[in-house]
Design a protein around this motif. Structure first.
Motif, PDB file in Angstrom:
ATOM      1  N   TRP A 103       0.805  -1.227   0.000  1.00 59.43           N
ATOM      2  CA  TRP A 103       0.000   0.000   0.000  1.00 59.43           C
ATOM      3  C   TRP A 103       0.839   1.279   0.000  1.00 59.43           C
ATOM      4  O   TRP A 103       0.319   2.355   0.301  1.00 59.43           O
ATOM      5  CB  TRP A 103      -0.962  -0.016   1.188  1.00 59.43           C
ATOM      6  CG  TRP A 103      -2.007  -1.084   1.054  1.00 59.43           C
ATOM      7  CD1 TRP A 103      -3.052  -1.103   0.174  1.00 59.43           C
ATOM      8  CD2 TRP A 103      -2.107  -2.295   1.810  1.00 59.43           C
ATOM      9  NE1 TRP A 103      -3.786  -2.241   0.327  1.00 59.43           N
ATOM     10  CE2 TRP A 103      -3.246  -3.001   1.325  1.00 59.43           C
ATOM     11  CE3 TRP A 103      -1.365  -2.854   2.845  1.00 59.43           C
ATOM     12  CZ2 TRP A 103      -3.629  -4.229   1.859  1.00 59.43           C
ATOM     13  CZ3 TRP A 103      -1.752  -4.075   3.360  1.00 59.43           C
ATOM     14  CH2 TRP A 103      -2.870  -4.759   2.870  1.00 59.43           C
ATOM     15  N   PRO A 137      -4.618   0.855   4.410  1.00 56.92           N
ATOM     16  CA  PRO A 137      -5.966   1.091   4.948  1.00 56.92           C
ATOM     17  C   PRO A 137      -6.058   0.622   6.400  1.00 56.92           C
ATOM     18  O   PRO A 137      -5.170  -0.077   6.892  1.00 56.92           O
ATOM     19  CB  PRO A 137      -6.843   0.238   4.029  1.00 56.92           C
ATOM     20  CG  PRO A 137      -5.936  -0.852   3.562  1.00 56.92           C
ATOM     21  CD  PRO A 137      -4.578  -0.242   3.445  1.00 56.92           C
ATOM     22  N   ARG A 138      -7.132   0.974   7.051  1.00 57.87           N
ATOM     23  CA  ARG A 138      -7.305   0.547   8.455  1.00 57.87           C
ATOM     24  C   ARG A 138      -7.366  -0.972   8.575  1.00 57.87           C
ATOM     25  O   ARG A 138      -6.990  -1.535   9.589  1.00 57.87           O
ATOM     26  CB  ARG A 138      -8.586   1.160   9.024  1.00 57.87           C
ATOM     27  CG  ARG A 138      -8.507   2.659   9.231  1.00 57.87           C
ATOM     28  CD  ARG A 138      -9.784   3.182   9.860  1.00 57.87           C
ATOM     29  NE  ARG A 138      -9.731   4.625  10.036  1.00 57.87           N
ATOM     30  CZ  ARG A 138     -10.728   5.347  10.545  1.00 57.87           C
ATOM     31  NH1 ARG A 138     -11.853   4.738  10.918  1.00 57.87           N
ATOM     32  NH2 ARG A 138     -10.601   6.661  10.669  1.00 57.87           N
ATOM     33  N   SER A 139      -7.844  -1.596   7.535  1.00 60.63           N
ATOM     34  CA  SER A 139      -7.989  -3.065   7.554  1.00 60.63           C
ATOM     35  C   SER A 139      -6.738  -3.777   7.045  1.00 60.63           C
ATOM     36  O   SER A 139      -6.792  -4.973   6.718  1.00 60.63           O
ATOM     37  CB  SER A 139      -9.182  -3.462   6.680  1.00 60.63           C
ATOM     38  OG  SER A 139      -8.957  -3.039   5.332  1.00 60.63           O
ATOM     39  N   ALA A 140      -5.595  -3.074   6.964  1.00 60.65           N
ATOM     40  CA  ALA A 140      -4.394  -3.634   6.324  1.00 60.65           C
ATOM     41  C   ALA A 140      -3.976  -4.962   6.947  1.00 60.65           C
ATOM     42  O   ALA A 140      -3.703  -5.933   6.233  1.00 60.65           O
ATOM     43  CB  ALA A 140      -3.250  -2.633   6.400  1.00 60.65           C
ATOM     44  N   THR A 195      -6.439  -7.698   6.117  1.00 62.17           N
ATOM     45  CA  THR A 195      -6.346  -8.028   4.693  1.00 62.17           C
ATOM     46  C   THR A 195      -5.096  -8.847   4.417  1.00 62.17           C
ATOM     47  O   THR A 195      -5.139  -9.831   3.655  1.00 62.17           O
ATOM     48  CB  THR A 195      -6.326  -6.735   3.850  1.00 62.17           C
ATOM     49  OG1 THR A 195      -7.500  -5.969   4.145  1.00 62.17           O
ATOM     50  CG2 THR A 195      -6.285  -7.062   2.366  1.00 62.17           C
ATOM     51  N   ARG A 219       0.662   3.955   2.692  1.00 63.45           N
ATOM     52  CA  ARG A 219      -0.674   4.448   3.064  1.00 63.45           C
ATOM     53  C   ARG A 219      -1.644   3.271   3.214  1.00 63.45           C
ATOM     54  O   ARG A 219      -2.584   3.121   2.435  1.00 63.45           O
ATOM     55  CB  ARG A 219      -1.189   5.440   2.023  1.00 63.45           C
ATOM     56  CG  ARG A 219      -0.433   6.756   2.047  1.00 63.45           C
ATOM     57  CD  ARG A 219      -1.021   7.743   1.082  1.00 63.45           C
ATOM     58  NE  ARG A 219      -0.664   7.403  -0.287  1.00 63.45           N
ATOM     59  CZ  ARG A 219      -0.992   8.130  -1.352  1.00 63.45           C
ATOM     60  NH1 ARG A 219      -1.718   9.219  -1.197  1.00 63.45           N
ATOM     61  NH2 ARG A 219      -0.632   7.766  -2.556  1.00 63.45           N
TER      62      ARG A 219
END
Length: 273
Positions: free
Chosen positions: A50, A55-58, A61, A53
């Motif tokens: 990413w 995401p909050r769900s990194a 995921t 950057r």
């Protein structure tokens, strides 16, 4: 587990490919395969996926991607032998504190084999054994099937590693050509160097080697044309002049050519005196 990176990515277990089709899952496999046997921190994986950057769900995921890889590995695992503990996907793609590790259990890696053969080749050349050096370096280069990670979406980490591998390949190629020149194989190198100089238009040492091969083949004007084109490209694109070594080679070719021309113009009767 066997790993091929020097071209399209191929990871196989028990002879069965473990290749996801989803781009980001393939990206995770690529970075784990490159660092096989080492723990790859979660921070490195998320940055690769990413670009700083996430995401909050990194993390969730990423865990999903790891599960998908383990499912592919499970399909490829051999049936357990009698009295032996069954090998699981978690034994191959290992969860470690702070990251994940791909355990190849002694499998092959084309990157490691390239580095091994190239290292032996450099050593042979350094010891003056140019024939063995050329053979070993040629064998290391034969492992390449294309650009590293050719079919993988590259993030920052993989881009850096791909660039490093390409530079390693160019170094091995340079040394193999140098060894071939020492062995008097200048005519055999002409076709290869024609392509390489066209591809790497500002690579001075490849141009130097091409000029030498052309000069030794009696093609002085072509050697000087290679210099002229390089000088124009360096000036136009980088605002630079060719190196001192290359300028000296150009003068040497000019002198060699002029002396040969002068010798050819002397009448035979005069030469016999």
């Amino acid at each position: 587990m066997d790993i091929e990176i020097l071209g399209s990515l191929l990871v196989s277990e028990n002879g069965i490919p473990v290749m996801p089709t989803a781009p980001k899952v393939r990206q995770v496999l690529a970075i784990l395969a490159f660092f096989a046997g080492q723990v790859v921190p979660i921070a490195v994986l998320t940055d690769e996926l990413w670009a700083g950057r996430p995401p909050r769900s990194a993390r969730t995921t990423l865990q999903t991607y790891v599960l998908q890889l383990r499912e592919l590995i499970t399909v490829a695992l051999p049936a357990p032998g009698r009295g032996k503990k069954a090998l699981t996907a978690k034994d191959i793609l290992v969860t470690c504190p702070g990251g994940y590790l791909l355990n190849t259990r002694g499998g092959t890696s084309d990157v490691r084999e390239f580095e091994r053969l190239a290292g032996l080749g450099y050593r042979a050349v350094g010891d003056g054994d140019h024939a063995e050096g050329a053979r070993l370096l040629g064998a290391s280069l034969a492992l390449w099937r294309g650009a590293p990670f050719a079919d993988v979406q590259l993030g920052k980490q993989l881009e850096m590693e791909a660039a490093r591998l390409e530079e390693s390949r160019l170094c091995a190629l340079d040394q193999r050509i140098e060894a071939d020149l020492r062995l008097g194989r200048h005519r055999e190198l002409l076709a290869e160097l024609t392509v390489l100089v066209s591809r790497y238009r500002t690579h001075e040492n490849l141009c130097r080697q091409f000029m030498i091969a052309l000069q030794r083949s009696g093609r002085w004007s072509d050697a000087l044309e290679v210099y002229r084109k390089l000088r124009g490209t360096l000036s136009r694109e980088l605002g630079l002049e060719p190196s001192l070594a290359l300028r000296q080679l150009q003068r040497s070719i000019l002198l060699d050519h002029s002396q040969m021309t002068a010798s050819d113009s002397v009448p035979r009767a005069v030469r016999a005196v």
